[in-house]
Each structure stands twice: as C-alpha cells, then as structure tokens.
Design an enzyme around this catalytic site. Sequence first.
Site, PDB file in Angstrom:
ATOM      1  CG  ASP A   1     -11.512  49.727 -26.799  1.00  0.00           C
ATOM      2  OD1 ASP A   1     -12.249  50.502 -26.151  1.00  0.00           O
ATOM      3  OD2 ASP A   1     -10.268  49.719 -26.703  1.00  0.00           O
ATOM      4  CB  SER A   2      -7.468  50.467 -30.294  1.00  0.00           C
ATOM      5  OG  SER A   2      -7.424  51.255 -29.126  1.00  0.00           O
TER       6      SER A   2
ATOM      7  CB  CYS B   1     -14.738  62.616 -21.536  1.00  0.00           C
ATOM      8  SG  CYS B   1     -13.416  61.618 -22.207  1.00  0.00           S
TER       9      CYS B   1
ATOM     10  CB  ALA C   1     -12.626  53.916 -33.312  1.00  0.00           C
TER      11      ALA C   1
ATOM     12  CG  PHE D   1     -13.728  55.277 -28.997  1.00  0.00           C
ATOM     13  CD1 PHE D   1     -12.354  55.321 -29.185  1.00  0.00           C
ATOM     14  CD2 PHE D   1     -14.546  55.939 -29.907  1.00  0.00           C
ATOM     15  CE1 PHE D   1     -11.807  56.044 -30.241  1.00  0.00           C
ATOM     16  CE2 PHE D   1     -14.018  56.656 -30.963  1.00  0.00           C
ATOM     17  CZ  PHE D   1     -12.647  56.714 -31.137  1.00  0.00           C
TER      18      PHE D   1
ATOM     19  CG  ASP E   1     -17.765  57.515 -24.175  1.00  0.00           C
ATOM     20  OD1 ASP E   1     -17.407  58.692 -24.043  1.00  0.00           O
ATOM     21  OD2 ASP E   1     -17.824  56.707 -23.228  1.00  0.00           O
TER      22      ASP E   1
ATOM     23  NE  ARG F   1     -23.158  52.549 -18.075  1.00  0.00           N
ATOM     24  CZ  ARG F   1     -22.087  53.185 -17.601  1.00  0.00           C
ATOM     25  NH1 ARG F   1     -21.108  53.508 -18.417  1.00  0.00           N
ATOM     26  NH2 ARG F   1     -21.981  53.481 -16.322  1.00  0.00           N
TER      27      ARG F   1
HETATM   28  N1  SAH Z   1     -17.480  54.090 -23.770  1.00  0.00           N
HETATM   29  C1  SAH Z   1     -16.707  53.478 -22.702  1.00  0.00           C
HETATM   30  C2  SAH Z   1     -15.539  54.326 -22.275  1.00  0.00           C
HETATM   31  C3  SAH Z   1     -14.574  54.611 -23.372  1.00  0.00           C
HETATM   32  S1  SAH Z   1     -12.972  54.898 -22.804  1.00  0.00           S
HETATM   33  C4  SAH Z   1     -17.626  53.168 -21.513  1.00  0.00           C
HETATM   34  O1  SAH Z   1     -18.744  53.646 -21.477  1.00  0.00           O
HETATM   35  O2  SAH Z   1     -17.193  52.437 -20.633  1.00  0.00           O
HETATM   36  C5  SAH Z   1     -12.067  55.018 -24.263  1.00  0.00           C
HETATM   37  C6  SAH Z   1     -11.739  53.698 -24.905  1.00  0.00           C
HETATM   38  O3  SAH Z   1     -11.218  53.994 -26.177  1.00  0.00           O
HETATM   39  C7  SAH Z   1     -10.670  52.868 -24.214  1.00  0.00           C
HETATM   40  O4  SAH Z   1     -11.160  51.582 -23.957  1.00  0.00           O
HETATM   41  C8  SAH Z   1      -9.497  52.789 -25.220  1.00  0.00           C
HETATM   42  O5  SAH Z   1      -8.890  51.505 -25.269  1.00  0.00           O
HETATM   43  C9  SAH Z   1     -10.211  53.059 -26.506  1.00  0.00           C
HETATM   44  N2  SAH Z   1      -9.421  53.677 -27.575  1.00  0.00           N
HETATM   45  C10 SAH Z   1      -8.494  54.654 -27.485  1.00  0.00           C
HETATM   46  N3  SAH Z   1      -8.068  55.013 -28.723  1.00  0.00           N
HETATM   47  C11 SAH Z   1      -8.742  54.231 -29.603  1.00  0.00           C
HETATM   48  C12 SAH Z   1      -8.755  54.135 -31.022  1.00  0.00           C
HETATM   49  N4  SAH Z   1      -8.001  54.927 -31.776  1.00  0.00           N
HETATM   50  N5  SAH Z   1      -9.588  53.237 -31.588  1.00  0.00           N
HETATM   51  C13 SAH Z   1     -10.385  52.447 -30.841  1.00  0.00           C
HETATM   52  N6  SAH Z   1     -10.409  52.494 -29.488  1.00  0.00           N
HETATM   53  C14 SAH Z   1      -9.598  53.374 -28.881  1.00  0.00           C
END
Ligand code: SAH
Length: 391
Positions: free
Chosen positions: A251-252, A335, A278, A229, A295, A213
């Site tokens: 985000d979804s 991850c 996404a 995400f 991410d 970050r």
């Molecule tokens: N980058 C974030 C952590 C991401 S965690 C940080 O630094 O805090 C993963 C995220 O992806 C979650 O919030 C989840 O709701 C979202 N997610 C999962 N599948 C998804 C999709 N198909 N499209 C968009 N978001 C999604």
Amino acid sequence: MDHFVAANRRILTLKSGKERLVANRHPWIFAGAIARESGPDSAALADLLDPQGRRIASGFHSQHSQIRVRALTFGDEELTEGTIRERIKAAIARRSGYGETDNAYRLINAEGDELSGLIVDRYDDIAVIEIANAGVEQLRPLIIDSVQQAIAPRGIWFKNDIPARKIEGLTMDPEWIGEGQPSAEIRENGLRFRVDAPSGQKTGFFLDQRENRALTRSLAAGRRVLNLFSYSGAFGVYAAAGGAASVENVDSSTGAIELARTNHALNGSAATFTVADAFDYVRKTSARYDLLICDPPAFAKSRGDIDRAARGYKDINLFAMKLLDPGAQMLTFSCSGHMSLDLFQKVIFSAAQDAGRRISFVRRLTAAPDHPVSLFCPEGEYLKGFLLEVH
Ligand code: SAH
C-alpha cells in the site's frame, strides 16, 4: 418541529413527460425534472406531484443538491415517522443472522434498504453513520433513536465527509455521540481487525469485501500471495489464515501498512509489508505469485474520469498478470460506480492480451449481501470483480 405534517413539507411538481422514472420507483428525483415548487424551502421532506397535482412520491428533501428528493414512498403510500422507523428496524432485522459469528456489518445500505441517503455500519459496539442529504440530516434525532433502540451502541460516529454535503451547506466536521473512543475491535469469520472510525477509510473497514475475503482464505493454501492496495491488510490476514506460503501486503500509505501490521499481529499471522506505489511495485518486483488480490481505490470519481480510470485499471492488471504463472489465480476489483461491469471486463481482456496471458473467468464477484442493491436503483451496485485463472 414535526417534519411530517403537510404544512412543513416542500411541494415539488414534476415537469410533464418525467413521470416514467417515478413510476419505475427510481428514488432520485433530479432538479431538472421539477417544473414548480412551493412550501418551506428548507423542509426535511417533500411531496412530489405529477403535472395534474396528484402526489406520486414523498421523500427526503434537499434544496441545493442536484437530487432534490430522495424518494421513500410512491403513489398512495403515506410517508410518516412510522415509515422511517419501520424501515430502519426492518433493515437491521434483515442482518440478524450476522450477529452469531460477526460483529461488524452494514446495518443500512441506503437505497438497498429503501432509505436513500442513509448508511449505517456496525463495528462491534459502535455505529458509524453517513448522511448524504439535508433532509436526512434534519431527521437525525429520529435516526439516532431508532438505531439506539435496535442495537444500543456505546456510541455513534457521524462521518460527515460525503462531498455532496458541502453543496448542501451541511457540516463536514465529524461528530461523536457516545462514551470512550470511536474505535473497536471487530470479529469477522473468526478473524480480528482493528477499526478506528476517525482515521479509517470509508466508514472504517471495507465491509463490502467480506465474502471475497472468505473466498481468498479458501484459495490460499500453500500459495505465495500478493495483496495490492492492502489498506487494513484484511485480504492478507485471510490468506494467511488459509495457510498461504507467504503474504505480501503493498500500500502507498504508511498508516495503512501500520494498520495491516496491527491486524496481522492480532491474528498471529506472518506477512511482509511494503509501502510502495502499487503501479511501481508490479513493474519492479522480481517475485512471482500464485494468488494475487488487486483492490484499488475508485479510479473513476466521475463520469468524465472513465477513460483515464480504464487506463489505470488496465495498467495495474496488465503488470499484475505478468507476475503470475499458469495455475495462478487473481481476484481483481473495481469499486468505481461509473465503471460498468461490461467495461471492466473489456479492460481485463485487453490487459490479458497485452500481458500475453491466457485467462479465464472463474467467478464474478460482488459486494456482500449486507450491501443489497435496489432493483429500482442499480447505481447502488458499485463493486465488481472477477476471480481469474491463468492457463
Ligand atoms: N483492499 C482493501 C481496500 C483497499 S482501499 C481492503 O480490503 O480493506 C485502497 C487502498 O489503496 C488504500 O489503502 C490506499 O492507501 C491505497 N492506494 C491508493 N493509491 C495507491 C497506489 N498508487 N499504490 C498503492 N496503494 C495505493
């Protein structure tokens, strides 16, 4: 009950030929490596003997898990209550530097702090604990006492949601021991974030991404930023703080987007927010970006998932790359513990090929140093990423 006396320990004898892993100080002793056992079957601790009957390791015991022992000591080292207290103390002392600027960081990172099965995160005045094994669970009073002595938190939230807990017959219900609510406002690199342990993903915040970050902030000036995400919007908040021309969080989950709004508001930073899949978003948008963060959650939850996960990573990266012009940069992560760095790099390669983009790796990215990985247990290194540049 004194879990540490010999009479209260399980004794497991290793099959011959299995000594090497133990000699290499790998802390996971699997059921398949055990020839015989004796002693109380629900013991918190176990001693591991070689086929000649010499003790070669001791650690947290589990009767039902595939990992029968999470070893803490090897060879002649004695495992005592003092061993565990000292390890907790040492792990927390190792993080003392963070306290000056940040009030949220990982205090104990399991194998990386020689405490396999135990994760403790600090969010201002609360601690969030993840316990992965029945032996560790039985030593909860000792852990609570050590954490209280070290940081005197207002409360401790036991997350209790690791799937392995179910197999071990441990409760999956969370528990709060403390005053008030299990939530906090944290400070990280001068920015503020809301953390709510019960509703939060992971233990509440993606502490492992702290340095990535900060890197994002340093790259953001004047750029149009897409944070895919986004969850808490943390990358977006840093990008805005770095002077981004615009920040779009995708985000979804509506809850995640709400949290991202809250966090941008806490920091007085402007951004736009989209609840969307996404994979759809990157296909449909007509916008272009100069800095993109990708991410996603772990696509590979098990070894058998790797092929499907690799297709997912390729797909999202391919369409994300198409939104970038020459000079743009992208931070892309996996991850998934089951996805090797090598495979992830191959996936990025084939995404770039299909996207028709010329790309170089500027940096390799990993988890922040409060997430140390044991040299003897490289499985702990789950987060991998690249800073890419489009030519
Ligand atoms: N980058 C974030 C952590 C991401 S965690 C940080 O630094 O805090 C993963 C995220 O992806 C979650 O919030 C989840 O709701 C979202 N997610 C999962 N599948 C998804 C999709 N198909 N499209 C968009 N978001 C999604």
